[in-house]
Design a protein around this motif. Structure first.
Motif, PDB file in Angstrom:
ATOM      1  N   LYS A 152      -2.935   5.338   8.246  1.00  0.00           N
ATOM      2  CA  LYS A 152      -2.617   3.980   8.702  1.00  0.00           C
ATOM      3  C   LYS A 152      -3.853   3.268   9.243  1.00  0.00           C
ATOM      4  O   LYS A 152      -4.109   2.099   8.898  1.00  0.00           O
ATOM      5  CB  LYS A 152      -1.529   4.024   9.779  1.00  0.00           C
ATOM      6  N   GLU A 153      -4.629   3.947  10.089  1.00  0.00           N
ATOM      7  CA  GLU A 153      -5.803   3.308  10.669  1.00  0.00           C
ATOM      8  C   GLU A 153      -6.831   2.962   9.603  1.00  0.00           C
ATOM      9  O   GLU A 153      -7.492   1.918   9.681  1.00  0.00           O
ATOM     10  CB  GLU A 153      -6.415   4.211  11.741  1.00  0.00           C
ATOM     11  N   GLN A 165      -0.257  -8.122   3.605  1.00  0.00           N
ATOM     12  CA  GLN A 165      -0.359  -6.693   3.319  1.00  0.00           C
ATOM     13  C   GLN A 165       0.826  -5.971   3.938  1.00  0.00           C
ATOM     14  O   GLN A 165       1.100  -6.110   5.135  1.00  0.00           O
ATOM     15  CB  GLN A 165      -1.662  -6.120   3.873  1.00  0.00           C
ATOM     16  N   LEU A 166       1.529  -5.179   3.128  1.00  0.00           N
ATOM     17  CA  LEU A 166       2.738  -4.492   3.560  1.00  0.00           C
ATOM     18  C   LEU A 166       2.639  -2.990   3.277  1.00  0.00           C
ATOM     19  O   LEU A 166       1.984  -2.581   2.317  1.00  0.00           O
ATOM     20  CB  LEU A 166       3.969  -5.042   2.830  1.00  0.00           C
ATOM     21  N   SER A 167       3.305  -2.180   4.080  1.00  0.00           N
ATOM     22  CA  SER A 167       3.420  -0.744   3.795  1.00  0.00           C
ATOM     23  C   SER A 167       4.423  -0.112   4.747  1.00  0.00           C
ATOM     24  O   SER A 167       4.432  -0.412   5.944  1.00  0.00           O
ATOM     25  CB  SER A 167       2.065  -0.036   3.936  1.00  0.00           C
ATOM     26  N   ASP A 168       5.264   0.776   4.206  1.00  0.00           N
ATOM     27  CA  ASP A 168       6.127   1.589   5.058  1.00  0.00           C
ATOM     28  C   ASP A 168       5.532   2.984   5.270  1.00  0.00           C
ATOM     29  O   ASP A 168       6.155   3.848   5.889  1.00  0.00           O
ATOM     30  CB  ASP A 168       7.541   1.695   4.490  1.00  0.00           C
ATOM     31  N   LEU A 169       4.296   3.183   4.740  1.00  0.00           N
ATOM     32  CA  LEU A 169       3.547   4.433   4.938  1.00  0.00           C
ATOM     33  C   LEU A 169       4.330   5.648   4.464  1.00  0.00           C
ATOM     34  O   LEU A 169       4.286   6.720   5.080  1.00  0.00           O
ATOM     35  CB  LEU A 169       3.132   4.587   6.401  1.00  0.00           C
ATOM     36  N   SER A 216       0.824  -1.203   0.000  1.00  0.00           N
ATOM     37  CA  SER A 216       0.000   0.000   0.000  1.00  0.00           C
ATOM     38  C   SER A 216       0.860   1.256   0.000  1.00  0.00           C
ATOM     39  O   SER A 216       1.833   1.360   0.742  1.00  0.00           O
ATOM     40  CB  SER A 216      -0.908   0.010   1.227  1.00  0.00           C
ATOM     41  N   LEU A 217       0.465   2.233  -0.813  1.00  0.00           N
ATOM     42  CA  LEU A 217       1.146   3.518  -0.880  1.00  0.00           C
ATOM     43  C   LEU A 217       0.399   4.540  -0.028  1.00  0.00           C
ATOM     44  O   LEU A 217       0.108   5.656  -0.464  1.00  0.00           O
ATOM     45  CB  LEU A 217       1.253   3.999  -2.326  1.00  0.00           C
TER      46      LEU A 217
END
Length: 355
Positions: A288-289, A304-308, A281-282
């Motif tokens: 985040k929530e 599901q991955l993301s570094d936000l 996710s971008l």
């Protein structure tokens, strides 16, 4: 003018510099102003900031504090047109003059804005030259995508005399986001000072260039690791031995959400046949929530991955992802066998594989 603001919002994580302090923006214009002048700026952690000021005798002023150097944008309505000026919001007194008959605001007063003004002058000269004879056609501007050679020429000239300026790496990153020219970009990155190369923006550009050279059908995947929804680091290589749909999306992306039922269908149909989905996710820190809630409530049950980090997600840079939805179908050996499969095309490809 909205696209100017959005461009800098997308690149904000790379543009920010740890240099907090007070700023004062003195503005001047000889144009009639309808309403107030607005100041927009964006920070990846604190989001969008908007301020406004009244114009008196053609002058206006903004003051405030910032934790990091960001791009700022002044916007106002004059008659039937919007006028805008983009500058660096940095500590000190910044002068921005927006005058009739000019393409850009005139910047002065602080180090980065002095550098930026020199870039604007070179850009303005180039655009004036190439727009000669284009009567009746839409004139080229700095965001035109069909003049990459002219833009590269300006960047080459500018970097020769600004090897250590933050303006140089910022402009290279903006160019790279829309123009996959790895050879030229590698050469220009090599001209920059060691400090700029080692900066977050410099390393991100290096990753994006690496992605320009790969990510095609037949290429081996580039490894990365990102946190999952529980904060655990997950590697793409953890899924070696399976067919993997590497799916880039975001909660704010309407086409992504529209495509999700198709991804769910693929997951449910083939998850027990040596197939999985890895979502990247971008999203931003402030969403985040919403990201976690959407995954839970919409039953996006795959990894599901993301570094936000928004558009500057490590994996997005590495795979040169500049729009979403985007995906890469990877075979058990880690080789990309298809890209951007959507709708029936995804189902057809998976059916062929698992028939």
């Amino acid at each position: 003018m909205k696209r100017i603001y959005l461009l800098f919002a997308l690149l904000s994580p790379l543009l920010a510099t740890a240099q907090s302090g007070k700023y004062r923006v003195y503005g001047k214009t000889d144009l009639p102003v309808d309403g107030k002048v607005r100041l927009h700026w964006y920070n990846i952690n604190s989001g969008k900031h908007v301020d406004s000021a009244t114009v008196t005798d053609g002058k206006f002023e903004f003051t405030g504090t910032m934790k990091e150097v960001e791009f700022g944008q002044l916007i106002f309505r004059s008659g039937s047109s919007d006028r805008s000026a983009v500058f660096y919001l940095e500590p000190g007194t910044i002068h921005v003059d927006i005058m009739a008959g000019t393409r850009y605001g005139k910047l002065s007063g602080t180090p980065l804005n002095n550098d930026y003004q020199q870039y604007y002058q070179m850009l303005d000269t180039m655009l004036t030259r190439i727009n000669i004879g284009r009567e009746g056609k839409r004139p080229y501007d700095q965001f035109s995508n069909d003049i990459p050679a002219e833009k590269l020429n300006i960047l080459t000239q500018y970097i020769k005399t600004h090897k250590a300026s933050k303006v140089s790496i910022d402009q290279l990153n903006m160019f790279a986001a829309k123009n996959p020219h790895p050879v030229a970009l590698t050469a220009l990155l090599g001209e920059l000072s060691p400090a700029l190369k080692k900066s977050e923006a410099g390393m991100a550009l290096a990753s994006r260039i690496k992605g320009m050279r790969s990510g095609k059908i037949g290429d081996m995947t580039l490894p990365f690791s990102l946190p999952d929804t529980a904060g655990r680091m997950v590697k793409l290589t953890d899924f070696r031995g399976k067919y993997v749909l590497l799916d880039f999306w975001a909660t704010w992306c309407i086409p992504c959400i529209a495509e999700m039922p198709n991804v769910i269908n693929a997951w449910n149909t083939y998850k027990n046949k040596n197939f999985t989905v890895v979502g990247v996710s971008l999203d931003r820190p402030d969403s985040k929530e919403r990201w976690l809630k959407m995954i839970r409530e919409s039953k996006y049950n795959w990894t599901q991955l993301s570094d936000l980090k928004f558009w500057n997600c490590e994996a997005a840079l590495l795979y040169n992802v500049n729009s979403v939805p985007a995906n890469f179908l990877i075979d058990p050996k880690g080789i990309i066998i298809a890209t951007n499969l959507r709708g029936e095309a995804l189902q057809k490809k998976l059916s062929e594989i698992f028939q």
